[in-house]
Design a protein around this motif. Sequence first.
Motif, PDB file in Angstrom:
ATOM      1  N   GLY A 269      15.752 -41.761  26.336  1.00  9.30           N
ATOM      2  CA  GLY A 269      15.434 -40.259  26.183  1.00  9.30           C
ATOM      3  C   GLY A 269      15.374 -40.228  24.327  1.00  9.30           C
TER       4      GLY A 269
ATOM      5  N   GLU B 161      15.649 -41.892  32.028  1.00 10.76           N
ATOM      6  CA  GLU B 161      14.666 -40.570  31.794  1.00 10.76           C
ATOM      7  C   GLU B 161      13.441 -40.886  32.212  1.00 10.76           C
ATOM      8  OE1 GLU B 161      15.134 -38.035  28.607  1.00 10.76           O
ATOM      9  OE2 GLU B 161      17.211 -37.982  28.418  1.00 10.76           O
TER      10      GLU B 161
ATOM     11  N   PRO C  96      10.405 -37.450  24.287  1.00  7.10           N
ATOM     12  CA  PRO C  96      10.218 -37.060  25.810  1.00  7.10           C
ATOM     13  C   PRO C  96       9.051 -36.255  25.993  1.00  7.10           C
ATOM     14  CG  PRO C  96      12.569 -36.757  24.953  1.00  7.10           C
ATOM     15  CD  PRO C  96      11.735 -36.847  23.649  1.00  7.10           C
TER      16      PRO C  96
END
Length: 268
Positions: A108, A207, A249
């Motif tokens: 992330g 993620e 992100p």
Amino acid sequence: MGRTQRACVFCDETPLTREHVIPQWLRDVPSIAHDLSVEARGERRSHYIYSFEREPTSRVPSSTVEERGQFVAPRDLLVRVVCERCNTGWMSRREVGVQPLLTALIEGSSLTVLADGLVRLAAWTAKTAMMFEYNHPPTAGFSAAQHRDLVRRERPPRSTDVYLARFDGPPEVWPLHRGGPIGLLPPTGGSAQVIGRCQLTTLVLGEVALLVRSVTPAELAPVLFQKLGVPAPSWLRIWPSPPPRLQWPLTSNVVDEQDIYRVGPSSW
């Protein structure tokens, strides 16, 4: 159960060596290290591969299509389908090439990803999906030509698209592979005729959520992809035609557990 293979799926050479479907270097990425540990065997969902085998020859709704699968811990996914030259050569170089980028995405980290990085990530995802297929033969969707194409072009093979999203859920390793024949119902009625094959692989790593879809034969790709349908807008396509850059992100391209399960039979 793996598929019996006598020669390398990429170059036809022998002898064959074992390949980890989930690369061993991922065990050193902090947020997903536990999911790839020995202690994690049997925890959570592990690895599930589906085979959808009745849809092309039946009029039943896709929600009632027979599903056959098996569970395997991610760290135990091993295949013996590539030769030592491929395994320690171009495959190893591509692992090294994608490792810094994929690690940052998994963790992330905030970064800008350019198109060339997305192409490397897409090629790695396609290679990983190809290895998944050899754990359960009925799910095979990539052709021999697509295997060769991946080696020559250093990018995903033709008749393949790759998508990226941020996963909204606990950090984990969750591979899901599905594949089988695609059929069309004649306009006059009767049983569907098989016109091709497809595979869909989703891979959650921390993620990151990745989706790769492929169809064969290549000459029917437009028809086959139309049959598969378009993934939900929450998936960002990175191959073909990758965006020139993206900021990670991601904020709008986010998927959760239900989105992962929706990529599959409802689209077939």
